[in-house]
Design a protein around this motif. Structure first.
Motif, PDB file in Angstrom:
ATOM      1  N   CYS A  39      55.274 123.176  30.095  1.00 45.45           N
ATOM      2  CA  CYS A  39      54.089 122.531  30.651  1.00 45.45           C
ATOM      3  C   CYS A  39      54.346 121.046  30.927  1.00 45.45           C
ATOM      4  O   CYS A  39      54.830 120.323  30.070  1.00 45.45           O
ATOM      5  CB  CYS A  39      52.919 122.668  29.690  1.00 45.45           C
ATOM      6  N   HIS A  42      51.582 118.752  28.653  1.00 46.26           N
ATOM      7  CA  HIS A  42      51.630 118.502  27.213  1.00 46.26           C
ATOM      8  C   HIS A  42      53.035 118.784  26.718  1.00 46.26           C
ATOM      9  O   HIS A  42      53.818 119.465  27.377  1.00 46.26           O
ATOM     10  CB  HIS A  42      50.568 119.321  26.465  1.00 46.26           C
ATOM     11  N   CYS A  60      47.985 126.723  31.807  1.00 48.86           N
ATOM     12  CA  CYS A  60      48.766 126.495  30.594  1.00 48.86           C
ATOM     13  C   CYS A  60      48.004 127.066  29.408  1.00 48.86           C
ATOM     14  O   CYS A  60      46.836 126.735  29.203  1.00 48.86           O
ATOM     15  CB  CYS A  60      49.009 125.012  30.370  1.00 48.86           C
ATOM     16  N   CYS A  63      47.663 123.861  26.576  1.00 51.28           N
ATOM     17  CA  CYS A  63      46.649 122.815  26.680  1.00 51.28           C
ATOM     18  C   CYS A  63      45.490 123.249  27.567  1.00 51.28           C
ATOM     19  O   CYS A  63      44.574 122.466  27.805  1.00 51.28           O
ATOM     20  CB  CYS A  63      47.267 121.525  27.227  1.00 51.28           C
TER      21      CYS A  63
HETATM   22 ZN   LIG Z   1      50.014 122.517  28.695  1.00 50.64          ZN
END
Ligand SMILES: [Zn+2]
Length: 653
Positions: A39, A42, A60, A63
């Motif tokens: 990702c 994050h 995602c 997050c």
């Molecule tokens: Zn993420």
């Protein structure tokens, strides 16, 4: 938005395929129907970031960020929506009509400035009407009754819209504003019968709504007597999107307080300011949104909410809390404390201050509970009666609430408290909270089961206690029709959707261009907003139909823009529809999909007819004349024909 044509947005989403857009930033690997990678939003070591090329979206699971290619670029490059479209247009070779703000000949900006000036002019007009010796009498009397002094009235720019269909229109056209500008401002409507525009606000106390810089962008109007609706608000317009604003924030931010108080209506906010709580804002005719929370976070560290003490208000509290905690979990960067306050004796803040004074109210604010403590209290009180605590239900509620809490320490404190009530092992309670937190599906089904159970109980209760009520006949008169007004209740939006409704909509998306092919699907079998009962679904269907393209249908990615604006059954629409559409996509054969689609459509239409029939039958019982009964019978028989038709269609599938 609005300035960039829908067709261009469609084109962008078609050409800028999500795989290549994301692929510029993230290396992706295919696994099943999705692509996976680390990702970019994050920090992580194992990939939880997925891209679904067939739906044109990313998501995602770490997050929770997700959306279409435009949203991805907005997030990645820190661009606004139109900027992101332009950015993608440059890369993928799509021409975008120039509506940019940074040029001298910027038509869009000029137009918005004109509309804002128009609204300011309208505010002046309303203000003068309020203070006019003759016209303003009823408004001033009402203000006096509500204990609004001259200073407060002036501070908030409160005015009066005369009881006329054209006074404001004529005044503004005298000032050189065009009909188009008036319609863009949101405070006029066009009559379908006469084609003329008329004033939306008539005979109402007028509250200008400011943006955070103090520009007037909309109005709220309160009736002076018992006329309904009590409040009418400007609809969203060229310069106003109610989700992104908070009433009185322009004043509240000047306090530079670390705390913001959020109340329900303008009157509450004004009363609070008057009593010295100038850090108060009000949500604007909609459920409290994540953009409003983000706006709060810009100005303060702590938000204190006041929800209505009645059943609807309390239910709304849980929904708003769930939304806010989900949002805070998603954006771990936002640091804001949430507190819930309760006015004693079920009063609203305005009333409480009038009776008990500001000092007592300061205590109420001080006694506000942190959201975790509030949820602990709620779970207990909601499931406690003279027989004691219903442990089964308490457990369901508290585990659900605990699963929403992002902070691990706070979650485990909650589990400890709950374990005391349950006489259980705290670790076991915490385990259950954690597993619900990890499993969205489980969590949703628990939430739904719990709501359905409560709804049934309430229905039973109201059936036993409420007197039989006649259904009011809509008034027929020659006056221009008034649009269904926005309600002042900030939690008025109904976001419920039945399973069948969700499936119907998912198949409509999944069918793509087939839906427009009249050889396959008859025009009357295209879904309509009225097939759905909740506001959120109606709005989604309207958006769906507005962007429908006969060649391509509507892509999930295109809908993703609209999903962001609403919730369904208390959850983010994007998540709910993602689940449903993934299921719908599994039927690979178009004929099978089409049959599913039609099956749900007919079923829903039949049950809608059943509802109408029921209400007609009860109305028939109270009909006062034979004429009225005959008219109802006629309606019933045509409904019956319609139902037979639907049933036959259903059987033919
Ligand atoms: Zn993420």
């Amino acid at each position: 938005m609005g300035l960039i044509p829908e067709s261009v947005i469609d084109d962008i989403l078609l050409k800028a395929d999500i795989e290549s857009v994301v692929g510029r930033y993230v290396s992706l690997r295919r696994k099943g129907s999705n692509m996976w990678g680390l990702c970019p939003f994050h920090h992580e070591k194992t990939p939880s970031f997925s891209v679904n090329p067939s739906k044109g979206i990313y998501k995602c699971f770490g997050c929770n960020k997700g959306g279409n290619a435009i949203n991805f670029i907005m997030e990645m490059e820190h661009l606004s929506y139109p900027e992101a479209i332009r950015y993608l247009g440059g890369i993928y070779g799509v021409d975008i009509p120039d509506t940019r703000d940074d040029k001298g000949g910027d038509a869009g900006r000029e137009k918005r400035e004109r509309v804002k000036a128009l609204l300011t002019e309208a505010a002046k007009f309303y203000y003068h009407q309020f203070n006019d010796e003759n016209t303003g009498v009823p408004a001033r009397e009402y203000a006096k009754k509500r204990a609004l002094d001259k200073q407060t009235l002036d501070h908030f720019g409160i005015g009066y819209s005369p009881a006329s269909w054209e006074a404001t229109r004529d005044y503004l056209s005298g000032k050189g504003y065009t009909e188009e500008e008036m319609l863009d401002s949101g405070i006029f409507k066009k009559s379908e019968k006469t084609g003329k525009i008329f004033d939306l606000f008539r005979g109402r106390l007028m509250f200008p709504i400011f943006d955070s810089f103090g520009n007037i962008i909309a109005f709220g109007g309160r009736s002076l007597g018992s006329e309904m609706p009590k409040y009418i608000n400007s609809p969203d317009s060229l310069v106003y999107n109610k989700q992104n604003h908070l009433y009185a924030l322009n004043f509240a931010k000047k306090e530079q307080s670390k705390q913001l108080i959020v109340v329900e209506g303008y009157m509450d906010a004004i009363a609070m300011h008057k009593a010295g709580f100038r850090n108060t804002v009000a949500a604007l005719g909609t459920s409290f949104t994540d953009s409003q929370l983000k706006l709060c976070a810009r100005y303060c560290e702590e938000v204190v909410f006041f929800f209505d003490a009645d059943g609807a208000g309390q239910k709304a509290a849980i929904r708003a809390i769930k939304m806010m905690l989900a949002y805070l979990t998603k954006l771990s960067g936002i640091k804001i404390r949430i507190k819930i306050a309760k006015v004693p004796d079920g009063k609203d803040p305005d009333e409480f201050i009038r009776v008990n004074g500001a000092e007592k109210f300061a205590e109420v604010v001080k006694n506000a509970l942190y959201v975790e403590d509030y949820l602990l209290d709620r779970a207990y009180n909601d499931n406690y009666d003279d027989k004691g605590i219903d442990k089964g239900r308490y457990q369901d509620d508290i585990c659900l609430y605990g699963s929403w809490i992002p902070d691990e320490i706070k979650r485990s404190t909650m589990a400890n408290e709950a374990a005391k009530v349950l006489g259980a092992n705290p670790a076991a309670v915490l385990n259950r909270m954690n597993s619900l937190a990890e499993n969205e599906g489980q969590r949703e089904s628990l939430m739904q089961a719990r709501e359905i159970a409560r709804q049934k109980e309430n229905d039973l209760k109201s059936r036993n206690t409420a007197p039989d009520e006649d259904i009011p006949e809509p008034a027929d008169n020659d006056a221009p029709p008034e649009e269904a007004p926005e309600q002042d209740n900030i939690y008025a939006v109904v976001d419920t959707a039945s399973d069948d409704e969700l499936k119907l909509f998912a198949y409509a998306i999944s069918l793509g261009p087939v839906l427009a092919d009249q050889k396959k699907i008859a025009i009357e079998d295209v879904l309509r907003p009225d097939d759905f009962s909740g506001d959120s679904m109606k709005a989604l269907v309207k958006s769906f139909l507005s962007v429908f393209d006969a060649k391509r249908g509507v892509s999930f990615a295109r809908m993703s823009d609209f999903f962001r604006r609403v919730t369904i059954n208390g959850a983010a629409a994007e998540d709910v529809m993602y689940r449903e559409c993934t299921r719908a996509d599994q039927a690979e054969d178009v004929t099978v999909k089409k049959d599913y689609y039609l099956g749900y459509l007919y079923k829903i239409r039949i049950s809608r007819v059943n509802e109408i029939e029921e209400s007609l039958i009860s109305r028939r019982m109270y009909a006062s004349s034979q004429e009225e009964r005959d008219a109802i019978d006629k309606k019933l028989s045509s409904l019956c024909d319609y139902k037979v038709k639907m049933r036959n269609k259903l059987e033919e599938l």
